[in-house]
Design a protein around this motif. Structure first.
Motif, PDB file in Angstrom:
ATOM      1  N   GLY A 147      -0.789  -4.041  -8.501  1.00  0.00           N
ATOM      2  CA  GLY A 147       0.425  -3.832  -7.737  1.00  0.00           C
ATOM      3  C   GLY A 147       0.798  -2.366  -7.611  1.00  0.00           C
ATOM      4  N   GLY A 148       0.392  -1.531  -8.576  1.00  0.00           N
ATOM      5  CA  GLY A 148       0.783  -0.134  -8.560  1.00  0.00           C
ATOM      6  C   GLY A 148      -0.201   0.779  -7.857  1.00  0.00           C
ATOM      7  N   SER A 149      -1.286   0.250  -7.272  1.00  0.00           N
ATOM      8  CA  SER A 149      -2.294   1.081  -6.614  1.00  0.00           C
ATOM      9  C   SER A 149      -1.713   1.729  -5.364  1.00  0.00           C
ATOM     10  N   LYS A 150      -2.021   3.029  -5.182  1.00  0.00           N
ATOM     11  CA  LYS A 150      -1.521   3.768  -4.023  1.00  0.00           C
ATOM     12  C   LYS A 150      -2.627   4.085  -3.020  1.00  0.00           C
ATOM     13  N   ASP A 151      -3.822   3.558  -3.257  1.00  0.00           N
ATOM     14  CA  ASP A 151      -4.927   3.835  -2.331  1.00  0.00           C
ATOM     15  C   ASP A 151      -5.302   2.569  -1.572  1.00  0.00           C
ATOM     16  N   THR A 152      -4.322   1.962  -0.934  1.00  0.00           N
ATOM     17  CA  THR A 152      -4.533   0.727  -0.192  1.00  0.00           C
ATOM     18  C   THR A 152      -4.027   0.884   1.245  1.00  0.00           C
ATOM     19  N   ASP A 153      -4.465  -0.026   2.112  1.00  0.00           N
ATOM     20  CA  ASP A 153      -4.003   0.003   3.500  1.00  0.00           C
ATOM     21  C   ASP A 153      -2.489  -0.169   3.567  1.00  0.00           C
ATOM     22  N   SER A 154      -1.953  -1.133   2.801  1.00  0.00           N
ATOM     23  CA  SER A 154      -0.520  -1.403   2.861  1.00  0.00           C
ATOM     24  C   SER A 154       0.291  -0.188   2.432  1.00  0.00           C
ATOM     25  N   TYR A 155      -0.207   0.551   1.453  1.00  0.00           N
ATOM     26  CA  TYR A 155       0.500   1.761   1.020  1.00  0.00           C
ATOM     27  C   TYR A 155       0.445   2.816   2.127  1.00  0.00           C
ATOM     28  N   ALA A 156      -0.711   2.951   2.759  1.00  0.00           N
ATOM     29  CA  ALA A 156      -0.872   3.947   3.825  1.00  0.00           C
ATOM     30  C   ALA A 156       0.071   3.665   4.991  1.00  0.00           C
ATOM     31  N   TYR A 157       0.247   2.391   5.330  1.00  0.00           N
ATOM     32  CA  TYR A 157       1.074   2.048   6.477  1.00  0.00           C
ATOM     33  C   TYR A 157       2.552   2.385   6.270  1.00  0.00           C
ATOM     34  N   THR A 158       2.960   2.559   5.027  1.00  0.00           N
ATOM     35  CA  THR A 158       4.353   2.913   4.757  1.00  0.00           C
ATOM     36  C   THR A 158       4.514   4.345   4.248  1.00  0.00           C
ATOM     37  N   HIS A 159       3.397   5.094   4.202  1.00  0.00           N
ATOM     38  CA  HIS A 159       3.437   6.482   3.743  1.00  0.00           C
ATOM     39  C   HIS A 159       2.612   7.352   4.697  1.00  0.00           C
ATOM     40  N   PRO A 160       3.225   7.895   5.727  1.00  0.00           N
ATOM     41  CA  PRO A 160       2.504   8.701   6.721  1.00  0.00           C
ATOM     42  C   PRO A 160       1.868   9.943   6.099  1.00  0.00           C
ATOM     43  N   ARG A 207     -16.223  17.761  21.156  1.00  0.00           N
ATOM     44  CA  ARG A 207     -15.765  18.310  19.885  1.00  0.00           C
ATOM     45  C   ARG A 207     -15.363  17.143  18.979  1.00  0.00           C
ATOM     46  N   VAL A 208     -15.716  17.262  17.713  1.00  0.00           N
ATOM     47  CA  VAL A 208     -15.335  16.239  16.721  1.00  0.00           C
ATOM     48  C   VAL A 208     -14.178  16.777  15.895  1.00  0.00           C
ATOM     49  N   ILE A 209     -13.093  16.041  15.877  1.00  0.00           N
ATOM     50  CA  ILE A 209     -11.920  16.403  15.073  1.00  0.00           C
ATOM     51  C   ILE A 209     -11.996  15.616  13.762  1.00  0.00           C
ATOM     52  N   GLU A 210     -12.046  16.328  12.653  1.00  0.00           N
ATOM     53  CA  GLU A 210     -12.154  15.690  11.336  1.00  0.00           C
ATOM     54  C   GLU A 210     -10.853  15.875  10.566  1.00  0.00           C
ATOM     55  N   VAL A 211     -10.268  14.766  10.164  1.00  0.00           N
ATOM     56  CA  VAL A 211      -9.042  14.800   9.365  1.00  0.00           C
ATOM     57  C   VAL A 211      -9.376  14.213   7.999  1.00  0.00           C
ATOM     58  N   ARG A 212      -9.297  15.040   6.973  1.00  0.00           N
ATOM     59  CA  ARG A 212      -9.682  14.609   5.620  1.00  0.00           C
ATOM     60  C   ARG A 212      -8.457  14.503   4.715  1.00  0.00           C
ATOM     61  N   ASN A 213      -8.382  13.405   3.990  1.00  0.00           N
ATOM     62  CA  ASN A 213      -7.295  13.183   3.032  1.00  0.00           C
ATOM     63  C   ASN A 213      -7.685  13.831   1.700  1.00  0.00           C
ATOM     64  N   THR A 214      -7.006  14.896   1.326  1.00  0.00           N
ATOM     65  CA  THR A 214      -7.312  15.587   0.079  1.00  0.00           C
ATOM     66  C   THR A 214      -6.395  15.156  -1.061  1.00  0.00           C
ATOM     67  N   GLY A 215      -5.503  14.204  -0.795  1.00  0.00           N
ATOM     68  CA  GLY A 215      -4.579  13.723  -1.822  1.00  0.00           C
ATOM     69  C   GLY A 215      -5.179  12.620  -2.676  1.00  0.00           C
ATOM     70  N   ALA A 216      -4.358  12.111  -3.607  1.00  0.00           N
ATOM     71  CA  ALA A 216      -4.808  11.061  -4.536  1.00  0.00           C
ATOM     72  C   ALA A 216      -4.411   9.669  -4.067  1.00  0.00           C
ATOM     73  N   SER A 217      -3.671   9.568  -2.978  1.00  0.00           N
ATOM     74  CA  SER A 217      -3.242   8.272  -2.470  1.00  0.00           C
ATOM     75  C   SER A 217      -3.524   8.173  -0.978  1.00  0.00           C
ATOM     76  N   ALA A 218      -3.544   6.945  -0.492  1.00  0.00           N
ATOM     77  CA  ALA A 218      -3.789   6.726   0.936  1.00  0.00           C
ATOM     78  C   ALA A 218      -2.572   7.158   1.748  1.00  0.00           C
ATOM     79  N   CYS A 219      -2.798   7.436   3.028  1.00  0.00           N
ATOM     80  CA  CYS A 219      -1.685   7.781   3.918  1.00  0.00           C
ATOM     81  C   CYS A 219      -2.007   7.288   5.321  1.00  0.00           C
ATOM     82  N   GLY A 220      -0.995   7.208   6.146  1.00  0.00           N
ATOM     83  CA  GLY A 220      -1.182   6.660   7.487  1.00  0.00           C
ATOM     84  C   GLY A 220      -1.231   7.713   8.573  1.00  0.00           C
ATOM     85  N   LEU A 221      -2.207   7.590   9.471  1.00  0.00           N
ATOM     86  CA  LEU A 221      -2.333   8.469  10.640  1.00  0.00           C
ATOM     87  C   LEU A 221      -1.905   7.708  11.892  1.00  0.00           C
TER      88      LEU A 221
END
Length: 242
Positions: free
Chosen positions: A82-95, A113-127
């Protein structure tokens, strides 16, 4: 005759004394046994009863210990899940924010051109479904007339794209899908990219040079995707103004 009666009387008297002595001795043994406290005897359980009680106690302890152990394990597992922050549901509520992602642009072909967006944090986030992109002149102070690419249509509302920790999302833009050499927009030498157009401020826009002589005509942009190949396929479906 008197002597005989006296001897008989003495003998009878001796027998009586002996009988009394024996009776008293026997009576003393019985009294010692009866003097033992009944409560003391009753308080000492039999070996069989003790063994049964001990077995029952051990069974109860084992049963209780197993139950507690399982309960704690389940609780810990639930907390972890329940406390995991690297999930789809967490990303959808944390932009995704500008401080959580890096943006890079690489050349794939002459006009792509290829645009690369990399998540350097410890939790998922929403784009957002696709990065906010426009093309213009680096020398112009007025960016209001910059060219915006077509994007795939028919998209629903959020949630859009879940970017997990340590992962990269790819979006591909084709500056000149037709490959035209004439009729292209003049003076276009820069691409501006805002990775999360739905939530980031314009101040977090990144600028990337296209180089002089870039030919731009009816550009197309695809959705954020997990691979470059998927990004290319998505770009090919672009048919709506962004």
């Amino acid at each position: 005759m008197r002597t005989l009666h006296r001897s008989a009387a003495l003998a009878a008297a001796g027998t009586a004394v002996l009988a009394v002595a024996l009776t008293a001795c026997g009576s003393g043994s019985k009294d010692e046994g009866a003097a033992k406290p009944a409560a003391t005897v009753a308080a000492q359980p039999s070996k069989d009863a003790s063994a049964a009680a001990g077995s029952a106690a051990m069974t109860a302890m084992k049963s209780g210990g197993t139950t507690v152990s399982k309960s704690v394990t389940a609780k810990q597992a639930g907390t972890k899940s329940g406390g995991s922050k690297d999930t789809d549901s967490y990303a959808y509520t944390h932009p995704c924010t500008g401080g959580q992602v890096t943006v890079r642009v690489t050349r794939r072909a002459a006009t792509q051109r290829v645009i690369e967006v990399r998540n350097t944090g410890a939790s998922a986030c929403g784009l957002s479904y696709y990065p906010a992109v426009d093309l213009g002149s680096s020398a112009s102070a007025d960016q209001s007339h910059n060219i915006k690419p077509l994007v795939p249509g028919g998209l629903g509302g959020p949630p859009a794209y879940a970017l997990h920790a340590g992962r990269t999302a790819y979006a591909l833009i084709d500056l000149n899908p037709s490959g035209a050499t004439t009729g292209t927009a003049p003076g276009i030498d820069e691409m501006n990219v805002l990775a999360n157009g739905d939530h980031m401020s314009n101040a977090e826009t990144r600028n990337f040079p296209l180089g002089s002589g870039a030919k731009v005509l009816k550009p197309k942009l695809g959705l954020h995707s997990a691979t470059v190949a998927q990004a290319v396929a998505s770009m090919q479906q672009a048919d709506t103004r962004s």
